[in-house]
Design an enzyme around this catalytic site. Sequence first.
Site, short mmCIF file in Angstrom:
data_model
loop_
_atom_site.label_atom_id
_atom_site.label_comp_id
_atom_site.label_asym_id
_atom_site.label_seq_id
_atom_site.Cartn_x
_atom_site.Cartn_y
_atom_site.Cartn_z
CG HIS A 26 -9.69 22.54 -45.00
ND1 HIS A 26 -10.90 22.12 -45.48
CD2 HIS A 26 -9.22 21.54 -44.22
CE1 HIS A 26 -11.14 20.90 -45.04
NE2 HIS A 26 -10.14 20.52 -44.28
CG ASP A 85 -11.10 12.46 -50.09
OD1 ASP A 85 -10.23 11.85 -49.45
OD2 ASP A 85 -12.00 13.13 -49.56
NE ARG A 106 -7.49 7.43 -45.29
CZ ARG A 106 -7.60 8.75 -45.09
NH1 ARG A 106 -8.22 9.52 -45.97
NH2 ARG A 106 -7.11 9.30 -44.02
CB SER A 145 -8.02 12.80 -47.54
OG SER A 145 -9.34 13.10 -47.25
CE LYS A 196 -11.70 16.30 -48.59
NZ LYS A 196 -12.12 15.33 -47.61
N1 URA Z 1 -10.64 15.08 -43.15
C1 URA Z 1 -10.58 14.71 -44.45
O1 URA Z 1 -11.15 15.36 -45.32
N2 URA Z 1 -9.86 13.61 -44.77
C2 URA Z 1 -9.19 12.85 -43.85
O2 URA Z 1 -8.54 11.90 -44.20
C3 URA Z 1 -9.29 13.26 -42.49
C4 URA Z 1 -10.02 14.38 -42.18
#
Ligand code: URA
Length: 433
Positions: free
Chosen positions: A82, A161, A168, A183, A187
């Site tokens: 990622h 999320d 946010r 966050s 995922k």
């Molecule tokens: N990318 C994400 O998936 N979440 C965040 O909080 C910041 C960047």
Amino acid sequence: MRMYDIIEKKRDGFELSQEEINFFISEYCNNKIPDYQAAAFLMAIFLKGMNERETAQLTDAMAHSGDMIDLSEIPGIKVDKHSTGGVGDKTTLILGPIVAACGIPVAKMSGRGLGHTGGTIDKLEAIPGFNTSISRETFIQNVKDIGIAIAGQTGNLAPADKKIYALRDVTATVNNISLIASSIMSKKLASGADRIVLDVKTGSGAFMKTLEDSVKLAQAMVKIGENTGRHTVAVVTEMDIPLGKAVGNSLEIIEAVETLKNRGPQDLAEVSFELAARMLELSGKGSFEHCRELVREAVESGKAINKFEELIARQGGRKEVIDDYSLFPQVKHVFEYKADTAGYISTMKTDTVGVASLELGAGRETKESTIDYAAGIYFNKKTGDRVEKGEVIATLYTNREEKIPQACSLLKQAIGLSDAQPEKKPLILAYID
Ligand code: URA
């Protein structure tokens, strides 16, 4: 349990229990907690922080708020990668085929771009016919058959999320390490990989602008991985300059293909090969040095580019694009951005470069915007290079002729020239395991 008490507890700097964290996630997802309480809670976390245990439990609760993808049907260790996002970051398109060519399954769920950063799924869709919305069954079958599949994230991957991130975004609570780390990692956990390699970008084109903050974010995510039973390592890499020379979807696919043919730009090859080798190392293929050798062999033998061709064909794309770049969508307007004085390129504000490319049509301003796959910028020169007055620094590709002046003015703001050649900075800045 009352949300009021949980907000108060965090506001006063106390540690939350797992039950309290789970309560917040499940009740917020079920619309039982209003946005104003959730926003107050997020601000309390932002100001008072979360410790390692709380962060891991928040991540786990968010991951379990939706589908948990089960990859156990695919034999072998599944390693995911990622990136925290950048400009010109097309490493997935390179390392995916390399790792698969080395016999390690690549079951990759990727996202779309938003704002100044690009997304792998948009890039792949620049290939005529390429289908990123394959069913879960097809996704798994393709990995079993050819060792690789790349698909868009399903709608129900970590929905907590999605909801929390949207809040946010509008309540000034994005930039907190526990919240960003949970966050991203929620995922990753939901995507089903056994092991994870993180590419944490640092610099003007990245989410984290300083090396210190990037290392902290990397450490937080590695700890979450360990605390949730997924071996995770992180590489902190340079994003003060766009990665490679191409920014924009089909331009980036062409550059990825060139890199798989071992003719790509040096910086892109170095970062992609490093991450590929880390993935192989994590999957038990041997020492890092040995894995670097495996990567080199996969590229030089042509196995990696053949794997990419196979992936394109399997997901419905025209595999002939590998050798005939004229099959990509083409623009109506090509414009050369030239130096108005001589000097060395000393800085590139990479987020501004991303916005210039977006103006030309390559990105999305909102989730609903459509992308022009042919649009983008090719950098003939980058930081450290000498340019003479009138020499071409970048070539702009667009169908929006009227946007060319705005893109040029952004490039003028982004690119700094100096008399002295700037020092060359390393691309791989830290490794955390
Ligand atoms: N990318 C994400 O998936 N979440 C965040 O909080 C910041 C960047």
